[in-house]
Every structure is written in C-alpha cells, then in structure tokens.
Design a protein around this motif. Structure first.
Motif, PDB file in Angstrom:
ATOM      1  N   GLU A   1     -10.326  20.720 -14.547  1.00  0.00           N
ATOM      2  CA  GLU A   1     -11.411  19.767 -14.357  1.00  0.00           C
ATOM      3  C   GLU A   1     -11.569  19.343 -12.901  1.00  0.00           C
ATOM      4  N   LYS A   2     -10.588  19.645 -12.057  1.00  0.00           N
ATOM      5  CA  LYS A   2     -10.615  19.194 -10.668  1.00  0.00           C
ATOM      6  C   LYS A   2     -11.358  20.188  -9.780  1.00  0.00           C
ATOM      7  N   SER A   3     -11.825  19.684  -8.632  1.00  0.00           N
ATOM      8  CA  SER A   3     -12.507  20.539  -7.662  1.00  0.00           C
ATOM      9  C   SER A   3     -11.466  21.294  -6.838  1.00  0.00           C
ATOM     10  N   VAL A   4     -11.942  22.238  -6.038  1.00  0.00           N
ATOM     11  CA  VAL A   4     -11.042  23.036  -5.208  1.00  0.00           C
ATOM     12  C   VAL A   4     -10.323  22.158  -4.183  1.00  0.00           C
ATOM     13  N   ALA A   5     -11.030  21.184  -3.620  1.00  0.00           N
ATOM     14  CA  ALA A   5     -10.407  20.283  -2.642  1.00  0.00           C
ATOM     15  C   ALA A   5      -9.291  19.458  -3.292  1.00  0.00           C
ATOM     16  N   GLN A   6      -9.542  18.984  -4.508  1.00  0.00           N
ATOM     17  CA  GLN A   6      -8.518  18.216  -5.215  1.00  0.00           C
ATOM     18  C   GLN A   6      -7.329  19.104  -5.569  1.00  0.00           C
ATOM     19  N   LEU A   7      -7.609  20.352  -5.935  1.00  0.00           N
ATOM     20  CA  LEU A   7      -6.522  21.284  -6.240  1.00  0.00           C
ATOM     21  C   LEU A   7      -5.688  21.560  -4.993  1.00  0.00           C
ATOM     22  N   ASN A   8      -6.361  21.663  -3.859  1.00  0.00           N
ATOM     23  CA  ASN A   8      -5.641  21.894  -2.611  1.00  0.00           C
ATOM     24  C   ASN A   8      -4.724  20.710  -2.294  1.00  0.00           C
ATOM     25  N   ASP A   9      -5.197  19.492  -2.536  1.00  0.00           N
ATOM     26  CA  ASP A   9      -4.370  18.305  -2.331  1.00  0.00           C
ATOM     27  C   ASP A   9      -3.168  18.306  -3.276  1.00  0.00           C
ATOM     28  N   GLU A  10      -3.396  18.693  -4.523  1.00  0.00           N
ATOM     29  CA  GLU A  10      -2.302  18.792  -5.502  1.00  0.00           C
ATOM     30  C   GLU A  10      -1.268  19.818  -5.044  1.00  0.00           C
ATOM     31  N   LEU A  11      -1.750  20.940  -4.515  1.00  0.00           N
ATOM     32  CA  LEU A  11      -0.866  21.999  -4.054  1.00  0.00           C
ATOM     33  C   LEU A  11       0.003  21.522  -2.901  1.00  0.00           C
ATOM     34  N   VAL A  12      -0.588  20.824  -1.958  1.00  0.00           N
ATOM     35  CA  VAL A  12       0.168  20.301  -0.819  1.00  0.00           C
ATOM     36  C   VAL A  12       1.227  19.310  -1.299  1.00  0.00           C
TER      37      VAL A  12
END
Length: 67
Positions: A12-23
């Motif tokens: 459900e998250k955007s790519v930017a939010q996924l990138n933040d989760e990854l970091v």
C-alpha cells in the motif's frame, strides 16, 4: 500471518515510503550486527527476521518499478 500483514502494508506504500523503510531496516540490521559482535544481543533471531524484511521490501520495490 505476521509476514503476510507486513507485505500487505508494504504494497500500500509508495516507492518513496518503501525507500525510507529500506533505509530504516538496513540501519536496524547494522545495529543488530554491531550488538551481536559485542555480545550485547539477546535475540539473535532478530537479525534473520530483519534480513528477510529487507528482501521483502526490495522485492515489492522491484515489482512497483516494473509496473
């Protein structure tokens, strides 16, 4: 069931939010490895769990990029 809920939340998250989760997950993994090296880590299975979460995040990011 817990991992399925985690994957559904990620979808459900955007790519930017996924990138933040990854970091954040990579930082957590670094801290866990550091604690393990200094014998301060009690729950060593958390390392495996975080590594799998990183893989899940990367998989969903790849799927979203392919769309």
């Amino acid at each position: 069931m817990k991992s399925k809920q985690f994957v559904n939340d990620l979808k459900e998250k955007s790519v930017a939010q996924l990138n933040d989760e990854l970091v954040a997950a990579k930082k957590e993994l670094f801290n866990l490895r550091f604690q393990n090296a200094t014998n301060q880590l009690d729950n060593t299975s958390r390392i495996k769990e975080v590594r799998k979460n990183i893989a899940r995040i990367q998989t969903i990011m790849t799927a979203k990029a392919a769309e």
